[in-house]
Write a protein that holds these residues in place. Structure first.
Motif, short mmCIF file in Angstrom:
data_model
loop_
_atom_site.label_atom_id
_atom_site.label_comp_id
_atom_site.label_asym_id
_atom_site.label_seq_id
_atom_site.Cartn_x
_atom_site.Cartn_y
_atom_site.Cartn_z
N THR A 115 0.81 -1.22 0.00
CA THR A 115 0.00 0.00 0.00
C THR A 115 0.84 1.27 0.00
O THR A 115 0.30 2.37 0.10
N ARG A 120 -2.40 -9.09 -3.59
CA ARG A 120 -2.37 -7.87 -2.78
C ARG A 120 -1.68 -6.74 -3.52
O ARG A 120 -2.11 -5.58 -3.46
N GLU A 133 -4.03 -5.61 -6.50
CA GLU A 133 -5.21 -4.90 -6.00
C GLU A 133 -4.89 -3.47 -5.58
O GLU A 133 -5.76 -2.60 -5.61
N ASN A 134 -3.63 -3.25 -5.20
CA ASN A 134 -3.20 -1.90 -4.80
C ASN A 134 -2.50 -1.15 -5.92
O ASN A 134 -1.83 -0.14 -5.68
N LYS A 172 0.04 -2.04 -7.94
CA LYS A 172 1.49 -2.20 -8.11
C LYS A 172 1.79 -3.12 -9.28
O LYS A 172 1.17 -4.18 -9.44
N LYS A 226 -6.89 -3.96 -13.28
CA LYS A 226 -6.23 -2.87 -12.56
C LYS A 226 -5.25 -2.08 -13.43
O LYS A 226 -4.73 -1.05 -13.01
#
Length: 324
Positions: free
Chosen positions: A61, A83, A86-87, A89, A114
């Motif tokens: 994050t 993870r 979803e953020n 990256k 994304k």
């Protein structure tokens, strides 16, 4: 675009190679995280990294990070990939990128949603020698590729607790070394092999210790592979064509190839790139992909290889705990 900001997850051998490679490209790692915080601190001190996460989960994050290099064991990859993606990256992931095709398909779909780049750390797709050889084959001077023969064998002591033989660490020859041989094959074949035959010798732990593979695609191009975790072999690949053949030693990080022209018997040695710069080439291509040239990561080849590895293991009835 400003400099792409890198974080690395893990501090093992590959992470150390990554730090050195990024410096060769005139850059530095921006942040590091590890399950053991003290190891992350030591790694940061060694390479002059400014940010160490108290909790490695914070890298997913962190708004000051663009791309994460995941170097942890491959049975942990998909959870970290989810993870990170979803953020927002971008991620570069050690081979094998996932355990199976289902995991990879999920990651690809999520990345598409994304708008981030995912890539596997597969040297064969980035070493200059392979790009040069593909140009030579596309010129037609060697004719069609008909047959590829591969060897990859390492001698590992029979310690059934280490990662090579440990099912709980996703051990086995296929995901550890077979991924190289199948990536080599996919690089030189016109399409993904869709006819697969194999034999396997299991380790006492139920992972694949040794395997023989036969493959053929719709164009009739064939390949054979011999893999072993308990018998040393040369890392040798041969690409046999209509008008000659290409021999490549130490093929995962090759810098040289020998071409023999069958009509004349003449040989030609092609040299380009450096063995020691393998990871630097991958990191440079990943940055190109982030800047818009996504095809240079060859995710389509990565998916084809994962499909083949999944099919072979399904045929053998081999599953990891995460798949059960």
């Amino acid at each position: 675009m400003q400099n792409i900001r890198w974080a690395v997850l893990g501090t093992g051998v590959i992470a150390n190679e990554m730090a050195v490679a990024l410096k060769k490209n005139g850059r530095n790692i921006d942040a590091v995280g590890n399950r053991t915080h003290e190891k992350a601190v030591a790694f940061a001190e060694k390479y002059g990294i400014k940010k160490v996460y108290d909790n490695y989960n914070d890298m997913f994050t962190d708004p000051d990070i663009d791309v994460i290099y995941i170097t942890t064991p491959h049975n942990t990859h998909i959870n970290f990939m989810r993870r990170a993606i979803e953020n927002g990256k971008h991620i570069l992931v050690e081979k094998s990128i996932t355990l199976n095709s289902r995991e990879l398909d999920e990651a690809i779909a999520l990345a598409d949603k994304k708008g981030v780049v995912i890539g596997e750390v597969m040297t064969i797709y980035h070493m200059p020698i392979y790009k040069k050889l593909k140009e030579i084959l596309e010129s037609g001077k060697l004719g069609k590729v008909n047959l590829i023969t591969m060897n990859f064998g390492s001698f590992k002591e029979y310690d059934m607790n280490n990662r090579f033989f440990n099912k709980n660490l996703a051990g086995g020859a296929m995901l550890d070394i077979g991924v190289y041989a199948l990536s080599f094959i996919r690089w030189f074949m016109d399409s993904k092999p869709d006819q697969l035959l194999s034999q396997v010798k299991p380790a006492p732990t139920g992972v694949d210790e040794q395997a023989g593979l036969l493959l053929m695609n719709q164009e009739g191009q064939m390949a054979s592979v011999m893999l072993s975790l308990h018998s040393k072999q040369p890392k040798r690949g041969m690409v046999s064509c209509e008008k000659g053949y290409i021999e490549i030693m130490e093929y995962p990080r090759a810098w040289e190839a020998r071409i023999t022209y069958t009509d004349s018997g003449e040989t030609e040695v092609i040299q380009t790139g450096e063995h020691a710069d393998a990871l630097a080439y991958e990191l440079a291509d990943m940055e190109k992909a982030i800047r818009g040239d996504a095809e240079c990561m060859h995710l389509d080849y990565t998916k084809d290889v994962m499909d083949m590895m999944t099919e072979f293991r399904k045929e053998w009835g081999f599953q990891y705990p995460e798949e059960m």
